[in-house]
Design a protein around this motif. Structure first.
Motif, PDB file in Angstrom:
ATOM      1  N   TYR A 141       0.830  -1.208   0.000  1.00  5.31           N
ATOM      2  CA  TYR A 141       0.000   0.000   0.000  1.00  5.31           C
ATOM      3  C   TYR A 141       0.863   1.257   0.000  1.00  5.31           C
ATOM      4  CZ  TYR A 141      -3.197   3.509   2.047  1.00  5.31           C
ATOM      5  OH  TYR A 141      -3.926   4.651   2.312  1.00  5.31           O
ATOM      6  N   LEU A 142       1.824   1.315   0.902  1.00  2.18           N
ATOM      7  CA  LEU A 142       2.666   2.509   1.005  1.00  2.18           C
ATOM      8  C   LEU A 142       3.632   2.621  -0.160  1.00  2.18           C
ATOM      9  CD1 LEU A 142       3.353   2.537   4.845  1.00  2.18           C
ATOM     10  CD2 LEU A 142       1.666   3.857   3.553  1.00  2.18           C
ATOM     11  N   SER A 143       4.071   1.493  -0.699  1.00  2.97           N
ATOM     12  CA  SER A 143       4.923   1.539  -1.897  1.00  2.97           C
ATOM     13  C   SER A 143       4.138   2.096  -3.077  1.00  2.97           C
ATOM     14  CB  SER A 143       5.440   0.132  -2.226  1.00  2.97           C
ATOM     15  OG  SER A 143       6.312  -0.331  -1.215  1.00  2.97           O
ATOM     16  N   ARG A 144       2.875   1.715  -3.176  1.00  2.00           N
ATOM     17  CA  ARG A 144       2.022   2.256  -4.257  1.00  2.00           C
ATOM     18  C   ARG A 144       1.868   3.757  -4.116  1.00  2.00           C
ATOM     19  NH1 ARG A 144      -3.616   2.998  -4.306  1.00  2.00           N
ATOM     20  NH2 ARG A 144      -4.015   1.515  -2.614  1.00  2.00           N
ATOM     21  N   ILE A 145       1.633   4.231  -2.904  1.00  2.00           N
ATOM     22  CA  ILE A 145       1.480   5.667  -2.684  1.00  2.00           C
ATOM     23  C   ILE A 145       2.784   6.401  -2.974  1.00  2.00           C
ATOM     24  CG2 ILE A 145       1.006   7.437  -0.955  1.00  2.00           C
ATOM     25  CD1 ILE A 145      -0.965   5.523   0.321  1.00  2.00           C
ATOM     26  N   HIS A 146       3.901   5.787  -2.587  1.00  2.00           N
ATOM     27  CA  HIS A 146       5.207   6.400  -2.874  1.00  2.00           C
ATOM     28  C   HIS A 146       5.410   6.532  -4.384  1.00  2.00           C
ATOM     29  CE1 HIS A 146       9.467   7.372  -2.546  1.00  2.00           C
ATOM     30  NE2 HIS A 146       9.706   6.410  -3.425  1.00  2.00           N
ATOM     31  N   GLU A 147       5.085   5.484  -5.140  1.00  2.00           N
ATOM     32  CA  GLU A 147       5.228   5.539  -6.590  1.00  2.00           C
ATOM     33  C   GLU A 147       4.259   6.544  -7.199  1.00  2.00           C
ATOM     34  OE1 GLU A 147       7.509   4.110  -8.469  1.00  2.00           O
ATOM     35  OE2 GLU A 147       8.417   3.379  -6.610  1.00  2.00           O
ATOM     36  N   LEU A 148       3.082   6.637  -6.638  1.00  2.00           N
ATOM     37  CA  LEU A 148       2.108   7.623  -7.103  1.00  2.00           C
ATOM     38  C   LEU A 148       2.650   9.034  -6.905  1.00  2.00           C
ATOM     39  CD1 LEU A 148      -0.733   8.613  -7.953  1.00  2.00           C
ATOM     40  CD2 LEU A 148      -1.436   8.314  -5.563  1.00  2.00           C
ATOM     41  N   ARG A 149       3.203   9.287  -5.721  1.00  2.00           N
ATOM     42  CA  ARG A 149       3.765  10.601  -5.431  1.00  2.00           C
ATOM     43  C   ARG A 149       4.918  10.920  -6.382  1.00  2.00           C
ATOM     44  NH1 ARG A 149       6.753  12.311   0.144  1.00  2.00           N
ATOM     45  NH2 ARG A 149       8.188  10.762  -0.676  1.00  2.00           N
ATOM     46  N   THR A 150       5.750   9.927  -6.662  1.00  2.00           N
ATOM     47  CA  THR A 150       6.877  10.122  -7.579  1.00  2.00           C
ATOM     48  C   THR A 150       6.392  10.470  -8.978  1.00  2.00           C
ATOM     49  OG1 THR A 150       8.252   8.575  -6.317  1.00  2.00           O
ATOM     50  CG2 THR A 150       8.910   9.028  -8.590  1.00  2.00           C
TER      51      THR A 150
END
Length: 316
Positions: free
Chosen positions: A36-45
């Motif tokens: 979940y947090l990796s997805r959000i990190h990639e989204l932010r990037t």
């Protein structure tokens, strides 16, 4: 989605996870905390990459879609629809970029949201006419944006059956709230259009080529398609009402917000339960998504009092 918030969430800080949920970043089906947090990190990037390109060059290309800085939907357009998603579903997603673009397809196009996997990067595209006016034909800019934000928030739930129902509940039109969810896929639209076109073709053939051709079977086809869609939607709304009725004694005013975060299968199952508490305590409900739902919207097990609506953070 700043670094401190993500770091706190990675440490399983429930307040940080709730904050992400409030921003329309709902955890997905079976998604672990790391995923979940990796997805959000990639989204932010990906959003940062787009913003950098728009600042430096004035445009950004993504899978054949050209975005231009001067076509950006201003932030105040999203601020004016905060309550439309906050009131029923307790989220406000102002991070979704939007642009005024008239696509080459469909002269009746009003707008839509595009999704890009695997991080569910999303963006809005709506007609340029909305830059000057709130309404165009049957479309309302505020309703259109709020509708698509509901889809953006729920994209990781992979919903099909109830998806349009939730999105149409933000409408100001009673008719759209009650019947907007009849069409759940493009196939439904094609069925209506296809049967209607066949009827028109049959009438043309009867009038100019084969006077003896029976047209009534084509009328029956159109009527049958309409009855099928309405009957299916009636069953869908009945399942939702049943689930809401079972959940409301526990969730109170948060009932719609909880259902909004449920999968299709969970909504159907909720309507059949005799004991919601036992169901909530099952291991399958010990996911990030359900941990957040319980923390934000459901009272602790030792108390059966109905929790008041979880407030959204004050707008800055």
């Amino acid at each position: 989605m700043h670094d401190e918030l993500l770091k706190a969430a990675r440490d399983h800080d429930m307040a940080a996870l709730a904050e992400l949920d409030r921003n329309g970043l709902l955890a997905g089906v079976g998604e672990s905390l790391d995923d979940y947090l990796s997805r959000i990190h990639e989204l932010r990037t990906r959003i940062a990459t787009m913003e950098h390109a728009l600042d430096e060059t004035g445009h950004f290309d993504i899978e054949g879609i050209e975005l231009k800085a001067d076509q950006r939907i201003p932030q105040d357009r999203f601020e004016e629809i905060r309550d439309m998603t906050a009131a029923p579903y307790s989220f406000v997603a102002e991070w979704v970029p939007g642009f005024y673009i008239d696509p080459s397809f469909g002269w009746l196009f009003g707008g839509c949201a595009y999704y890009f996997y695997p991080e569910f990067f999303a963006l809005f595209i709506i007609r340029k006419a909305f830059a000057r006016q709130q309404k165009w034909l049957i479309y309302d800019r505020r309703e259109l944006l709020a509708h698509e934000l509901c889809h953006v928030a729920r994209v990781a739930l992979h919903s099909k059956v109830f998806e349009e129902h939730f999105a149409y509940q933000v409408s100001n039109s009673r008719f759209r709230r009650n019947f907007g969810g009849v069409f759940v896929s493009a196939a439904d639209s094609f069925m209506v259009l296809g049967s209607t076109l066949l009827l028109l073709l049959a009438q043309f053939v009867q009038s100019f080529l084969l006077p003896a051709l029976w047209v009534w079977p084509f009328w029956l086809l159109v009527i049958g398609v309409v009855i099928f869609l309405l009957t299916r939607y009636r069953a869908t709304r009945k399942m939702l009402r049943r689930a809401a009725r079972k959940l409301r004694p526990l969730a109170g005013t948060n009932t719609e917000a909880v259902l909004f975060r449920c999968t299709d299968a969970e909504i159907v199952e909720l309507g059949t339960l005799e004991n919601i508490r036992n169901w909530l305590d099952e291991p399958s409900r010990d996911t990030v998504r359900w941990q957040v739902i319980k923390a934000r919207f459901l009272p602790p097990q030792e108390s059966e009092s109905v929790q008041t609506e979880d407030p959204l953070p004050a707008h800055e």
